[in-house]
Design a protein around this motif. Structure first.
Motif, PDB file in Angstrom:
ATOM      1  N   LYS A 157       0.939  -1.189   0.050  1.00  0.00           N
ATOM      2  CA  LYS A 157      -0.134  -0.140  -0.148  1.00  0.00           C
ATOM      3  C   LYS A 157       0.753   1.350  -0.077  1.00  0.00           C
ATOM      4  CE  LYS A 157      -4.030   2.037   2.300  1.00  0.00           C
ATOM      5  NZ  LYS A 157      -4.905   2.070   3.593  1.00  0.00           N
ATOM      6  N   GLU A 158       1.944   1.100   0.760  1.00  0.00           N
ATOM      7  CA  GLU A 158       2.807   2.422   0.830  1.00  0.00           C
ATOM      8  C   GLU A 158       3.604   2.609  -0.449  1.00  0.00           C
ATOM      9  OE1 GLU A 158       5.347   2.991   4.289  1.00  0.00           O
ATOM     10  OE2 GLU A 158       4.578   1.234   5.287  1.00  0.00           O
ATOM     11  N   ILE A 159       3.979   1.621  -1.201  1.00  0.00           N
ATOM     12  CA  ILE A 159       4.755   1.869  -2.576  1.00  0.00           C
ATOM     13  C   ILE A 159       3.740   2.404  -3.861  1.00  0.00           C
ATOM     14  CG2 ILE A 159       6.580   0.445  -1.932  1.00  0.00           C
ATOM     15  CD1 ILE A 159       5.618  -1.557  -3.656  1.00  0.00           C
ATOM     16  N   GLU A 160       2.461   2.333  -3.297  1.00  0.00           N
ATOM     17  CA  GLU A 160       1.690   2.957  -4.179  1.00  0.00           C
ATOM     18  C   GLU A 160       1.781   4.355  -4.464  1.00  0.00           C
ATOM     19  OE1 GLU A 160      -2.520   2.167  -2.901  1.00  0.00           O
ATOM     20  OE2 GLU A 160      -2.469   0.010  -3.422  1.00  0.00           O
ATOM     21  N   GLY A 161       2.326   4.954  -3.446  1.00  0.00           N
ATOM     22  CA  GLY A 161       2.727   6.320  -3.702  1.00  0.00           C
ATOM     23  C   GLY A 161       4.028   6.539  -3.917  1.00  0.00           C
ATOM     24  N   ALA A 180      13.448   2.014  -0.649  1.00  0.00           N
ATOM     25  CA  ALA A 180      13.896   0.645  -0.236  1.00  0.00           C
ATOM     26  C   ALA A 180      12.709  -0.438  -0.145  1.00  0.00           C
ATOM     27  CB  ALA A 180      14.468   0.878   1.489  1.00  0.00           C
ATOM     28  N   LYS A 181      11.739  -0.085   0.282  1.00  0.00           N
ATOM     29  CA  LYS A 181      10.527  -1.014   0.170  1.00  0.00           C
ATOM     30  C   LYS A 181      10.108  -1.155  -1.273  1.00  0.00           C
ATOM     31  CE  LYS A 181       8.549   1.013   4.580  1.00  0.00           C
ATOM     32  NZ  LYS A 181       7.559   1.552   5.186  1.00  0.00           N
ATOM     33  N   PRO A 212      10.463 -10.857   5.520  1.00  0.00           N
ATOM     34  CA  PRO A 212      10.521  -9.556   6.006  1.00  0.00           C
ATOM     35  C   PRO A 212      11.778  -8.658   5.452  1.00  0.00           C
ATOM     36  CG  PRO A 212      11.377 -11.025   7.549  1.00  0.00           C
ATOM     37  CD  PRO A 212      11.032 -11.737   6.513  1.00  0.00           C
ATOM     38  N   MET A 213      11.241  -7.181   5.497  1.00  0.00           N
ATOM     39  CA  MET A 213      12.136  -6.386   5.346  1.00  0.00           C
ATOM     40  C   MET A 213      12.269  -5.641   6.731  1.00  0.00           C
ATOM     41  SD  MET A 213      12.727  -3.029   3.071  1.00  0.00           S
ATOM     42  CE  MET A 213      12.076  -1.406   4.083  1.00  0.00           C
ATOM     43  N   ILE A 214      13.535  -5.850   7.129  1.00  0.00           N
ATOM     44  CA  ILE A 214      13.787  -5.386   8.705  1.00  0.00           C
ATOM     45  C   ILE A 214      14.625  -3.938   8.479  1.00  0.00           C
ATOM     46  CG2 ILE A 214      14.858  -5.793  10.950  1.00  0.00           C
ATOM     47  CD1 ILE A 214      12.412  -7.769  10.166  1.00  0.00           C
ATOM     48  N   ILE A 221      12.459  -1.693  -3.615  1.00  0.00           N
ATOM     49  CA  ILE A 221      13.229  -2.681  -4.172  1.00  0.00           C
ATOM     50  C   ILE A 221      12.863  -4.232  -3.570  1.00  0.00           C
ATOM     51  CG2 ILE A 221      15.530  -3.265  -3.882  1.00  0.00           C
ATOM     52  CD1 ILE A 221      16.261  -0.448  -3.949  1.00  0.00           C
ATOM     53  N   HIS A 222      12.653  -4.019  -2.297  1.00  0.00           N
ATOM     54  CA  HIS A 222      12.056  -5.227  -1.471  1.00  0.00           C
ATOM     55  C   HIS A 222      11.011  -5.970  -2.226  1.00  0.00           C
ATOM     56  CE1 HIS A 222      11.774  -8.075   1.614  1.00  0.00           C
ATOM     57  NE2 HIS A 222      10.621  -7.774   1.926  1.00  0.00           N
ATOM     58  N   GLN A 223      10.005  -5.188  -2.230  1.00  0.00           N
ATOM     59  CA  GLN A 223       8.828  -5.827  -2.734  1.00  0.00           C
ATOM     60  C   GLN A 223       8.744  -6.221  -4.208  1.00  0.00           C
ATOM     61  OE1 GLN A 223       5.295  -6.053  -1.675  1.00  0.00           O
ATOM     62  NE2 GLN A 223       6.227  -5.829   0.293  1.00  0.00           N
ATOM     63  N   ASN A 224       9.739  -5.738  -4.856  1.00  0.00           N
ATOM     64  CA  ASN A 224      10.051  -6.122  -6.398  1.00  0.00           C
ATOM     65  C   ASN A 224      11.140  -7.245  -6.226  1.00  0.00           C
ATOM     66  OD1 ASN A 224       8.273  -4.468  -8.246  1.00  0.00           O
ATOM     67  ND2 ASN A 224       8.692  -3.140  -6.821  1.00  0.00           N
ATOM     68  N   SER A 225      11.598  -7.803  -5.421  1.00  0.00           N
ATOM     69  CA  SER A 225      12.773  -8.760  -5.173  1.00  0.00           C
ATOM     70  C   SER A 225      12.266 -10.233  -5.239  1.00  0.00           C
ATOM     71  CB  SER A 225      13.702  -8.338  -4.104  1.00  0.00           C
ATOM     72  OG  SER A 225      13.172  -8.665  -2.705  1.00  0.00           O
ATOM     73  N   ASP A 226      13.060 -11.135  -5.129  1.00  0.00           N
ATOM     74  CA  ASP A 226      12.602 -12.588  -4.880  1.00  0.00           C
ATOM     75  C   ASP A 226      12.517 -12.725  -3.495  1.00  0.00           C
ATOM     76  OD1 ASP A 226      12.889 -13.068  -7.716  1.00  0.00           O
ATOM     77  OD2 ASP A 226      14.792 -13.723  -7.387  1.00  0.00           O
ATOM     78  N   ARG A 227      12.766 -11.819  -2.552  1.00  0.00           N
ATOM     79  CA  ARG A 227      12.826 -12.056  -1.048  1.00  0.00           C
ATOM     80  C   ARG A 227      11.561 -11.287  -0.468  1.00  0.00           C
ATOM     81  NH1 ARG A 227      17.906 -12.600   1.556  1.00  0.00           N
ATOM     82  NH2 ARG A 227      19.361 -13.175  -0.115  1.00  0.00           N
ATOM     83  N   SER A 228      10.496 -10.987  -1.501  1.00  0.00           N
ATOM     84  CA  SER A 228       9.512 -10.157  -0.977  1.00  0.00           C
ATOM     85  C   SER A 228       8.629 -10.837   0.159  1.00  0.00           C
ATOM     86  CB  SER A 228       8.667  -9.680  -2.088  1.00  0.00           C
ATOM     87  OG  SER A 228       8.255 -10.808  -2.910  1.00  0.00           O
ATOM     88  N   GLU A 229       8.595 -12.121  -0.014  1.00  0.00           N
ATOM     89  CA  GLU A 229       7.824 -13.192   1.125  1.00  0.00           C
ATOM     90  C   GLU A 229       8.516 -13.036   2.262  1.00  0.00           C
ATOM     91  OE1 GLU A 229       4.721 -14.278   0.130  1.00  0.00           O
ATOM     92  OE2 GLU A 229       5.078 -13.023  -1.649  1.00  0.00           O
TER      93      GLU A 229
END
Length: 458
Positions: free
Chosen positions: A152-156, A195-196, A208-210, A198-206
């Motif tokens: 939702k955040e990266i919609e912005g 940063a979010k 957490p991003m800490i 990049i994380h959401q579009n990575s293979d690690r999106s499932e």
């Protein structure tokens, strides 16, 4: 007063003496220690209580010592509470049975009678495993919510200005790799949102991003947050803590304001990145780690390297790919899109659904000074929505002692040359390099502006 450990224990044995002895001993260290003679009541205990550790006898029928009873009840326990840590107890120290017990899901094996010190160590180890399992389960349960919030955040994370699109395109390319990313740019330019993205579009999106904000933590707290610590590692370390590195395993670790990291902590972080393992504070045990690292700063790390306050070898490790987030003054054409997005969001949040703003007023917003970048625009929009007294918002509703861009140039100098350069830069930024429109904005003809651009090398 004794210091009690967190963790609920259930002891199951058909020998009342064993139960009494184990309960009295463990009650010195744990607040809740339940006992049960009848293994058929295990189900009832697990339904009524959150049990973290089960001490389970292996044989409940006279004349049998094959441990089959224990394996049967082990399966029941793990079916009801999969995170429970089960320790088998038996009077028969059979190594083959021990191996079978561990393969079946138990975490350890003790023989009766036990030595108190060894018995306590076994239970404490099980409790640490139980704590880790609880934390990981909580993280897993919250992951879906976190993922939804991040999405939702990266919609912005929007815009069509050339400078923004170039930065975003780089992020999209690097996201699918595991490369470390260094995000640069002034405060308020959206490095955290990047940063979010990049994380959401990575293979690690499932996973957490800490995040750790280095700018708000002391040196001692930074190391504790990053690496975690064992009980007693330092004053006030009353219990074990899992660090952010460990929580980010197989996910992404985002270190915001990394320029604030002390040299000793930099050395430790470099070691982690090189060796892919670390130790909690107060422990010599190494933990393997697999993370994707994203860092952000508004500082000049290259200048810090020259000054000896940032390690050059660490800089090379964290900046496999660098992305600079543009200032809002470099993407003025995005202001209408950003205002529309923020206005929609805050209208819903504050139940002011009839609010609107005309394109003419938005054009005025494009001429305002936004030294706080996108963050300032976002906060100004929220403030305007909260304080709105009419359904039509004006550009003046967004102002907070700000001045029209054309009135005061960025340069604080009264030197006419510098002021002219500043005006030209602002006009070109507003119109994204369109010389004709910028010249009109400045009140000069197109050729006159071209001459000034060449003169000043702009």
């Amino acid at each position: 007063m004794p210091t009690f450990q967190d963790g609920n224990i259930l002891i199951v044995d058909d020998d009342a003496g064993i139960l009494t002895s184990a309960q009295l001993f463990l009650k010195q260290y744990y607040k809740k220690v339940y006992v049960e003679l009848n293994p058929e009541q295990i189900h009832s205990h697990l339904k009524k209580h959150q049990i973290h550790i089960v001490l389970l006898d292996m044989n409940f029928q006279k004349g049998r010592n094959d441990g089959e009873d224990g394996f049967k009840y082990l399966r029941q326990i793990l079916d009801i509470q999969p995170q429970a840590q089960v320790i088998f107890m038996t009077a028969y120290g059979d190594i083959d049975m021990a191996v079978k017990a561990l393969k079946s899901g138990a975490i350890d094996f003790v023989t009766k009678p036990w030595k108190n010190e060894k018995f306590l160590t076994t239970v404490e180890t099980a409790n640490k495993l139980a704590q880790n399992a609880r934390q990981l389960e909580e993280l897993k349960n919250s992951r879906q919510y976190q993922s939804e919030q991040e999405a939702k955040e990266i919609e912005g994370f929007i815009g069509s200005a050339k400078s923004f699109l170039l930065a975003k395109a780089t992020m999209e390319k690097v996201a699918v790799s595991d490369a470390n990313v260094l995000l640069l740019g002034e405060n308020g330019t959206g490095k955290g949102l990047a940063a979010k993205f990049i994380h959401q579009n990575s293979d690690r999106s499932e996973r957490p991003m800490i995040t750790i904000d280095m700018g708000v933590l002391s040196e001692t707290l930074i190391e504790s947050e990053l690496f975690g610590h064992e009980k007693g590692a330092f004053t006030d370390a009353g219990k074990q803590k899992i660090g952010r590195l460990e929580l980010a395993h197989r996910g992404t670790l985002f270190l915001d304001e990394i320029g604030n990291l002390s040299l000793p902590a930099q050395a430790k972080l470099l070691s982690v990145l090189q060796n892919k393992k670390f130790s909690r504070l107060g422990s010599n045990q190494e933990i393997d780690i697999d993370i994707r690292l994203i860092c952000a700063t508004n500082m000049s790390l290259y200048n810090m390297v020259e000054q000896g306050t940032f390690r050059q070898d660490l800089l090379y490790r964290i900046n496999t790919v660098e992305v600079t987030m543009p200032n809002l003054s470099e993407r003025v054409s995005d202001i209408p899109q950003l205002v529309t997005y923020y206005l929609s969001s805050f209208k819903n949040r504050y139940a002011k659904h009839t609010l609107s703003i005309t394109s003419e007023e938005v054009e005025k917003l494009k001429r305002m000074n936004w030294p706080g970048n996108i963050r300032e625009l976002q906060h100004a929009t929220e403030r305007a929505v909260i304080l709105a007294e009419t359904e039509q918002l004006l550009a003046s509703d967004f102002q907070n002692q700000r001045t029209d861009k054309k009135a005061i140039p960025e340069s604080k100098s009264l030197d006419l040359k510098q002021m002219e350069i500043s005006f030209i830069k602002k006009a070109m930024a507003i119109h994204e390099g369109n010389v004709t429109h910028a010249a009109k904005e400045l009140g000069i003809d197109r050729l006159a502006l071209h001459r000034r651009l060449e003169k000043y090398g702009l």
